[in-house]
Scaffold this motif. Structure first.
Motif, mmCIF file in Angstrom:
data_model
loop_
_atom_site.group_PDB
_atom_site.id
_atom_site.type_symbol
_atom_site.label_atom_id
_atom_site.label_comp_id
_atom_site.label_asym_id
_atom_site.label_seq_id
_atom_site.Cartn_x
_atom_site.Cartn_y
_atom_site.Cartn_z
ATOM 1 N N PHE A 250 12.561 7.798 -13.810
ATOM 2 C CA PHE A 250 13.657 8.189 -14.702
ATOM 3 C C PHE A 250 13.757 7.209 -15.866
ATOM 4 O O PHE A 250 13.870 7.600 -17.033
ATOM 5 C CB PHE A 250 14.968 8.176 -13.896
ATOM 6 C CG PHE A 250 16.132 8.785 -14.598
ATOM 7 C CD1 PHE A 250 16.531 10.075 -14.310
ATOM 8 C CD2 PHE A 250 16.852 8.070 -15.546
ATOM 9 C CE1 PHE A 250 17.625 10.646 -14.953
ATOM 10 C CE2 PHE A 250 17.937 8.627 -16.196
ATOM 11 C CZ PHE A 250 18.324 9.920 -15.894
ATOM 12 N N ASN A 251 13.695 5.917 -15.546
ATOM 13 C CA ASN A 251 13.773 4.905 -16.610
ATOM 14 C C ASN A 251 12.611 5.034 -17.582
ATOM 15 O O ASN A 251 12.777 4.879 -18.792
ATOM 16 C CB ASN A 251 13.823 3.500 -16.004
ATOM 17 C CG ASN A 251 15.247 3.113 -15.634
ATOM 18 O OD1 ASN A 251 16.011 2.635 -16.466
ATOM 19 N ND2 ASN A 251 15.619 3.365 -14.383
ATOM 20 N N ALA A 252 11.427 5.325 -17.045
ATOM 21 C CA ALA A 252 10.257 5.450 -17.924
ATOM 22 C C ALA A 252 10.406 6.627 -18.885
ATOM 23 O O ALA A 252 10.009 6.540 -20.055
ATOM 24 C CB ALA A 252 8.993 5.612 -17.085
ATOM 25 N N ILE A 253 10.999 7.712 -18.402
ATOM 26 C CA ILE A 253 11.199 8.873 -19.276
ATOM 27 C C ILE A 253 12.180 8.497 -20.387
ATOM 28 O O ILE A 253 11.975 8.824 -21.566
ATOM 29 C CB ILE A 253 11.682 10.085 -18.442
ATOM 30 C CG1 ILE A 253 10.539 10.573 -17.547
ATOM 31 C CG2 ILE A 253 12.183 11.204 -19.355
ATOM 32 C CD1 ILE A 253 10.935 11.606 -16.503
ATOM 33 N N LEU B 236 4.959 6.387 -10.136
ATOM 34 C CA LEU B 236 3.751 6.591 -10.958
ATOM 35 C C LEU B 236 4.116 7.122 -12.350
ATOM 36 O O LEU B 236 3.370 6.932 -13.313
ATOM 37 C CB LEU B 236 2.802 7.579 -10.265
ATOM 38 C CG LEU B 236 2.455 7.239 -8.804
ATOM 39 C CD1 LEU B 236 1.621 8.350 -8.173
ATOM 40 C CD2 LEU B 236 1.711 5.909 -8.729
ATOM 41 N N ILE B 237 5.271 7.763 -12.435
ATOM 42 C CA ILE B 237 5.713 8.325 -13.726
ATOM 43 C C ILE B 237 5.829 7.249 -14.819
ATOM 44 O O ILE B 237 5.677 7.560 -16.001
ATOM 45 C CB ILE B 237 7.023 9.138 -13.544
ATOM 46 C CG1 ILE B 237 6.744 10.363 -12.669
ATOM 47 C CG2 ILE B 237 7.604 9.584 -14.885
ATOM 48 C CD1 ILE B 237 7.971 11.213 -12.321
ATOM 49 N N PRO B 238 6.067 5.973 -14.481
ATOM 50 C CA PRO B 238 6.102 4.967 -15.539
ATOM 51 C C PRO B 238 4.878 4.961 -16.460
ATOM 52 O O PRO B 238 4.951 4.439 -17.580
ATOM 53 C CB PRO B 238 6.246 3.655 -14.773
ATOM 54 C CG PRO B 238 7.108 4.032 -13.616
ATOM 55 C CD PRO B 238 6.578 5.394 -13.205
ATOM 56 N N ALA B 239 3.771 5.547 -16.031
ATOM 57 C CA ALA B 239 2.616 5.658 -16.932
ATOM 58 C C ALA B 239 2.994 6.374 -18.231
ATOM 59 O O ALA B 239 2.327 6.210 -19.262
ATOM 60 C CB ALA B 239 1.480 6.409 -16.240
#
Ligand code: 2M8
Length: 419
Positions: free
Chosen positions: A235-238, A303-306
């Motif tokens: 969420f933070n990465a988005i 993994l979304i932080p990518a």
């Protein structure tokens, strides 16, 4: 085959189009959802740019005065969904929920500008949307990071978009169900109950809504008043990615104040994300702010932080982790590690693969120079569509289509991949 899939994807979008907004799928989700809309706009832009902008405009037309953009907008009455507007009772002229969702709209707006054929339209829409999206981002850091850590917390699993992820189990278990009246779920009349959250989870989802309602939906009080506060790296990465994209867009639109503020939020966020990295699991982890401890759960949230501009060696670490996951499933990317004890390949966010997640991670890893794993993710995504159609999500081992059918954001991602 390629053209056939493109045509089918377009048909799915048209079928779910309600004029000024799109429903995720008929029946199961009869309203406008926040991040579904932003990602669906990316699909519309392939065949109707004006319609794509309308989707985002409608979303922001229901932004709250404090900056929050709600997770559901109940444009029309429909008894087929629970909890409906009466349960939320947020007092909005057009009813909305009172929590938010992953802020991917900033990214979508920038992409729609970058790829616009009608540049005048794109620039004029972006000029109008820029301060609105920026106000939403500022709202996040103001209300969801009261201690100024650089990372925001979600206060309800629904905010994460990964509703029943294993990540929330322990934190959600601590939410009492006292005072929750009996209710009738509607989701399990539209979808297979084995693909959906459990009743015990729903009771806690509703308890949280009741708690926030008792705080009169004053979003400056909800974080501290919530028994559930989790920092989700995905969420933070988005949010960080959308801040990066708005910063670039603001420069292009000659809005230096927004550019500087957005850039500063993104840089702080990226630096703070580092505290969530786990060498043991080879990925980022969620953090339970209520008890002050990491959540040792190998989910795709880590993994979304990518998707954000994380350091190159971290992106390489994520690529390695995905490669490893590929050994225990047929179709990348499972939302939970198939070798972990709580994995369930058909139950929603506890194992199934989701095309929107594949798209965001692949986009980030392309930027980070990891073409090999990106190629496998894209290939697997298309094999899922070819085998099982435009489902909400898929079993990553058998490709079984799960959840709702004719799914809007799945179709939108196919257009992004193929067109
Ligand atoms: C799912 O969530 C809703 C609640 O927001 C639900 O199950 O009722 C999630 O997959 C969420 O990420 C998504 O935005 C929504 C609509 O597709 O469905």
């Amino acid at each position: 085959m390629r053209q056939k899939l493109i045509d089918q994807a377009e048909q799915v979008l048209r079928r779910n189009d309600r004029g000024s907004y799109t429903v995720p799928t008929h029946g199961l989700y009869p309203f406008q959802w926040n991040w579904d809309s932003a990602l669906s706009a990316l699909g519309f832009k392939h065949f109707d740019e004006a319609r794509a902008w309308t989707e985002v405009d409608t979303l922001f037309a229901h932004q709250w005065d404090d900056g929050m953009v709600p997770h559901i907008i109940f444009h029309e009455r429909d008894e087929g969904y629970f909890p409906g507007p009466d349960v939320w009772s947020t007092g909005r002229p057009v009813p909305t929920s009172g929590i938010t969702q992953p802020p991917v709209a900033g990214f979508a707006i920038r992409r729609m500008v970058d790829e616009a054929r009608d540049v005048d339209l794109a620039l004029s829409r972006a000029r109008d949307l820029l301060p609105k999206a920026h106000a939403w981002h500022e709202w996040f850091y103001r209300t969801r990071d009261p201690q100024g850590t650089g990372l925001v917390a979600i206060i309800h699993p629904w905010e994460s978009g990964r509703d029943n992820s294993v990540d929330w189990d322990a934190a959600l278990d601590r939410v009492s169900t006292e005072g929750v009246q009996p209710f009738q779920r509607r989701d399990i009349t539209h979808a297979n109950p084995d693909h959906r959250p459990t009743h015990a989870q729903y009771e806690r989802y509703i308890k949280l809504v009741q708690t926030f309602r008792e705080l009169d939906w004053d979003t400056s009080k909800l974080h501290d008043g919530s028994p559930f506060q989790v920092v989700d790296p995905g969420f933070n990465a988005i949010l960080i990615r959308s801040c990066e994209d708005l910063a670039d867009l603001a420069e292009r639109l000659d809005q230096p104040e927004i550019a500087a503020a957005s850039r500063a939020m993104a840089l702080r966020g990226v630096a703070a994300l580092e505290s969530l990295w786990s060498d043991d699991l080879g990925q980022y982890l969620c953090y339970d702010r209520k008890i002050g401890a990491p959540i040792l759960s190998p989910s795709v949230g880590g993994l979304i932080p990518a998707f954000a501009a994380i350091p190159e060696h971290r992106a390489a670490g994520i690529a390695r982790r995905i490669e490893e996951l590929g050994k225990s499933c047929e179709y990348l990317i499972p939302s939970h590690d198939p070798t972990a004890p709580d994995y369930d390949g058909r139950r929603y966010w506890r194992g199934p693969a989701w095309l929107i997640v594949n798209y965001m991670i692949a986009d980030g890893l392309t930027r980070a120079g990891q073409p090999e794993i990106v190629a496998r993710i894209m290939e697997d995504s298309l094999r899922l569509i070819e085998r099982s159609g435009f489902a909400e999500y898929y079993d990553p081992i058998t490709a079984e289509p799960c959840g709702g059918a004719h799914f809007t954001w799945t179709a939108a991602m196919v257009l992004e991949i193929l067109d």
